[in-house]
Design an enzyme around this catalytic site. Structure first.
Site, short mmCIF file in Angstrom:
data_model
loop_
_atom_site.label_atom_id
_atom_site.label_comp_id
_atom_site.label_asym_id
_atom_site.label_seq_id
_atom_site.Cartn_x
_atom_site.Cartn_y
_atom_site.Cartn_z
CB THR A 16 -0.94 -0.01 1.22
OG1 THR A 16 -1.77 -1.17 1.17
CG2 THR A 16 -1.82 1.23 1.24
CG ASP A 81 -3.47 -2.37 -2.40
OD1 ASP A 81 -4.37 -3.08 -2.90
OD2 ASP A 81 -3.62 -1.68 -1.38
#
Length: 206
Positions: A16, A81
């Site tokens: 992330t 992600d």
């Protein structure tokens, strides 16, 4: 049109963080894995009782990742992600460790294979190589309660699975970043430059 970029690696490796850097520096939208509030609810249940929730959790994630890969292509590009292309990692480990039955795993694999037939690969896969010690340190820092109760052995097994997957991945160009050796935040400019070069190279080969 933006490229489709997937970032993958073991839990806690910094996916992330890197996605947010690329979103800002390259002006490419990110499609986050944990955007559905039901996901964290199920993760909490799963980590507390894997036998009961393993199959439900895997089907939930598979559905979410299929939705996300469709959304990113419909959007004309974006950053994921985590993606459907590494989804089998978790299910195979849960099956091997006895948390999913043979029938559950067969159902999952059949569904995954059907979805992969309709999932275009990314232009670039970014793999974040990460030691178990570093991953656990990051997990402890972000402090998600349901992750803090997970024994080290689980993270070790998961890291082994990811290492194997990384070496077998062949759907698209892949670059590896060793997050034990490179601080993503401190060296973001260098990392972005490397990724831009790979994207340009992959585009010229299309």
């Amino acid at each position: 049109m933006n490229p489709v970029i997937c970032i993958d690696g073991v839990v806690g490796c910094g996916k992330t963080t890197l996605a947010e850097i690329l979103e800002q520096e390259l002006n490419i939208p990110t499609f986050h894995e944990l955007c559905n509030p039901d996901t964290e609810i199920l993760l909490d249940k799963f980590y507390r009782d894997k036998t009961r929730w393993a199959f439900t959790m895997q089907i939930h994630f598979l559905n979410e990742r299929f939705r996300m890969i469709k959304a990113v292509h419909k959007n004309g590009g974006g950053i994921l992600d985590r993606s459907i292309f590494g989804d089998r990692i978790f299910a195979s480990m849960l099956y091997e460790d006895g948390f999913m039955s043979k029938e559950e795993y067969t159902t999952y694999v059949t569904l995954l294979d059907n979805m992969l037939e309709h999932s275009l690969p990314p232009r670039l896969m970014i793999y974040l190589k990460c030691s178990v010690d570093q991953a656990i340190k990051n997990i402890q820092t972000r402090g998600r309660e349901y992750e803090l109760i997970v024994p080290r052995k689980y993270w070790e097994r998961l890291n082994e699975k990811y290492t194997q997957w990384r070496h077998e991945y062949a759907l698209s160009p892949l670059i590896e970043i060793d997050v034990d050796a490179v601080d993503i935040l401190q060296e973001k400019d260098k990392i972005v430059e490397i990724i831009e070069k790979h994207l340009a190279s992959s585009l010229s080969s299309l």
